[in-house]
Scaffold this active site. Structure first.
Site, PDB file in Angstrom:
ATOM      1  CG  ASP A 170       9.751  -5.354   3.263  1.00  0.00           C
ATOM      2  OD1 ASP A 170       9.810  -6.593   3.610  1.00  0.00           O
ATOM      3  OD2 ASP A 170       9.073  -4.327   3.484  1.00  0.00           O
ATOM      4  CG  ASP A 192       7.303  -5.792   6.113  1.00  0.00           C
ATOM      5  OD1 ASP A 192       7.842  -6.385   6.935  1.00  0.00           O
ATOM      6  OD2 ASP A 192       7.532  -4.558   6.131  1.00  0.00           O
ATOM      7  CG  ASP A 234       7.198  -0.142   3.883  1.00  0.00           C
ATOM      8  OD1 ASP A 234       7.470  -1.091   4.541  1.00  0.00           O
ATOM      9  OD2 ASP A 234       7.066   1.107   4.546  1.00  0.00           O
TER      10      ASP A 234
END
Length: 619
Positions: free
Chosen positions: A508, A312, A504
């Site tokens: 996610d 991410d 995070d």
């Protein structure tokens, strides 16, 4: 007391073992032998029942070897050794159950955060009325008008009825900046409302809303996990077969049935039962000391074999907080003075950029001033009287409405600006950006040079910002502007496997649960992401991802080597025992030495080579 109820077999075995040893010491070993034989016999029957159930499900593991070992030790009179094997089996199951409970808690935080109550307006047509009745989120009907108070989580997808509103959608989309919505705009459940109460009209039912869909995705992803076979189970059948063949051959050649027991007593499953768990526990302990929590030995195996990685952006590859990168004062204004006045005004703002401005002023040791007349204009900015001067900090249009000479700034990719006006004149611009973590480039480089064949970025942020960050950290494969279901789909298709996802935030959680190895940056991230992941990083550093992979690989190497040492020594000793020169009692003692050798080697997992990457110092 909880331990006793949860692991009764361990407690009973310890009590029986202590009693048998006491009887042996006081000179009445016969009673101890009968007690041990009866107890181990009952345990063998119980284990056989479980084995039959496992075989019917298509799984054959170490229990076969354990049963053979227990029967053999009883046959040669080594009832103490039989009790120890029972204790090892029960202890191994307890460790597996503990890891399983840790892994199955992955939804608790997500569900705790999930909105349960909605404020339905009693008089939705009265613009000034805030009279509400609280109802369960599941009871909200499409079309109901709801009140969302400041800092509350939006309970259900809706359309904004208020003139404007500002929402933190970072946990849903990965976008680090608050998002402004105008009347008629869609507001997603799970977003956090800003500093002003707003009204929304329910657009979807609870079950169909964004946040509840995320919860469902985590459920689905968890259930889709393929079971991982225990490492030692892979050696169980061939090792058992070799042991039985050697023992049977010794019996057939010698014509002495005791030769069978003399050989088989050297084939106890201790190297397999203990070596791998000890190595894995050593790896888990080492990881925990470095700030990395792994949820069980299966995670270590998967980490050791990982071949693809996805990251991410916000809060993972980047700091997750906008930092001041430039101060552009207007002519005649000092940069430090501009920053001091802006930070003093921003003391009275809850905007995400305000924190970055205040932090920058603190780093430059600028003394902030207090204001007795300050107010925040929702979604626009803050106005404060500082040392007799009226300071305005906010969006360009808002500041321009109060200072006609405001000049628009040219921004780079991923940058945001806070405009400042002082006493009705343009004061300057403060430029902020969510910069990549300083260690991100070296982490990506290390993974690529250590066998990770494919690395990509999966983010809900804007494409231009995502590509800018990706270029800086060395990632070429970028997928941006994704919603959680799209992340899950891309992760499922990513090859080669196993694949590791690092992220995070609530958004996610589904993809972390769906990945072969989900790694959550849990130091500041949402607990839902941490609970849905297989690995949680407690230290705010991406270098711990490298540590996790390195520890996994080292631990698996140690476990496999320990198992092969145990198997090699056992097979060699069994070949010698076929000649009859190792009595059963001596064989049991020698086998304990083999066990000790494998355990001592397995403890090497507590250490290991350093990765060479150092976590940056906290600022």
């Amino acid at each position: 007391m909880c331990f006793v109820r949860r692991y009764p077999v361990i407690i009973i075995t310890v009590v029986v073992l202590a009693g048998v040893l006491a009887l042996h010491m006081v000179g009445i070993p016969a009673i101890g032998r009968w007690i041990a034989t009866a107890y181990v016999g009952a345990f063998v029957v119980w284990t056989l029942v479980g084995m039959v159930r496992d075989v019917l499900r298509g799984h054959v593991g170490l229990d076969i070897l354990a049963v053979v070992a227990m029967v053999a030790t009883l046959a040669v009179g080594e009832y103490i050794a039989a009790l120890i094997i029972v204790l090892m089996l029960a202890g191994g199951e307890a460790l597996e159950q503990f890891a399983g409970r840790r892994a199955k808690r992955d939804l608790s935080a997500l569900l705790d955060r999930s909105p349960r109550i909605a404020h339905v307006l009693v008089h939705p047509l009265a613009p000034d009325s805030e009279e509400v009745r609280d109802v369960a989120v599941d009871d909200v009907a499409v079309g109901d008008a709801l009140l969302v108070r400041p800092a509350e989580i939006v309970p259900i997808d809706g359309v904004l009825l208020s003139a404007s509103g500002e929402f933190d959608e970072s946990s849903l989309t990965g976008e680090s900046m608050p998002v402004a919505r105008e009347a008629g705009g869609e507001v997603l459940s799970g977003a956090i409302n800003g500093a002003r109460a707003v009204r929304i009209r329910a657009l979807r039912s609870s079950a169909d809303s964004q946040y509840q869909q995320i919860v469902a995705l985590v459920h689905e992803a968890e259930e889709s996990h393929a079971p991982v076979v225990r490492l030692a189970d892979r050696f169980a059948i061939p090792f058992t077969a070799v042991a039985l063949v050697l023992a049977g051959a010794a019996w057939a050649i010698s014509g002495d049935s005791t030769r069978f027991a003399e050989v088989l007593v050297l084939a106890t499953p201790c190297p397999l039962l203990i070596a791998a768990p000890v190595a894995f526990l050593g790896g888990l302990s080492r990881a925990a000391k470095t700030g990395v929590i792994m949820k069980g030995g299966a995670v270590i195996e998967q980490l050791a074999r990982v071949r693809s990685a996805a990251f991410d952006k916000t809060g993972t590859l980047t700091q997750g907080r906008p930092d001041l990168v430039d101060v552009r004062p207007a002519t005649g204004i000092d940069a430090d003075e501009l920053l001091m006045l802006a930070a003093s005004a921003e003391q009275y703002s809850s905007h995400v950029l305000a924190e970055g401005i205040r932090r920058a002023a603190a780093e430059r040791r600028l003394e902030l001033r207090r204001s007795d007349d300050a107010s925040e204009v929702a979604t626009n900015g803050v106005v404060a009287v500082i040392d007799g001067r009226t300071v305005v900090v906010g969006k360009p249009a808002f500041v321009a409405s109060l200072a006609a000479d405001t000049v628009r700034a040219t921004l780079g990719t991923g940058e945001a600006a806070a405009y400042v006006a002082i006493d009705g004149r343009f004061g300057g611009v403060l430029i902020l950006a969510d910069a990549p973590r300083p260690e991100a480039t070296s982490v990506v480089s290390w993974l690529r040079s250590h066998g990770i064949e494919r690395i990509m970025m999966l983010t809900g942020d804007a494409r231009s910002t995502a590509e800018s960050v990706a270029r800086e950290v060395g990632i070429d494969d970028v997928h941006a502007e994704l919603l959680p279901p799209e992340k899950v789909g891309l992760a499922a298709d990513l090859r080669p496997r196993p694949m590791m996802m690092v992220g995070d935030g609530v958004n996610d959680a589904p993809v972390l649960a769906a990945a072969d190895i989900g790694v959550a940056m849990g130091a500041r991230g949402a607990t839902a992401a941490g609970d849905a992941a297989d690995v949680v990083i407690l230290v705010d550093s991406l270098t711990k991802v490298v540590d996790a992979v390195a520890i996994g690989r080292h631990t698996l190497r140690v476990a496999l080597t320990a198992i092969w040492i145990g198997i090699g020594l056992s097979v060699g000793l069994m070949l010698i025992a076929m000649t009859g020169i190792i009595p059963a009692v001596a064989g049991a003692l020698v086998q304990e030495a083999v066990d000790l050798a494998t355990i001592l080697y397995a403890l090497r997992a507590l250490g290991g080579p350093a990765t060479g990457l150092v976590a940056p110092r906290a600022s």
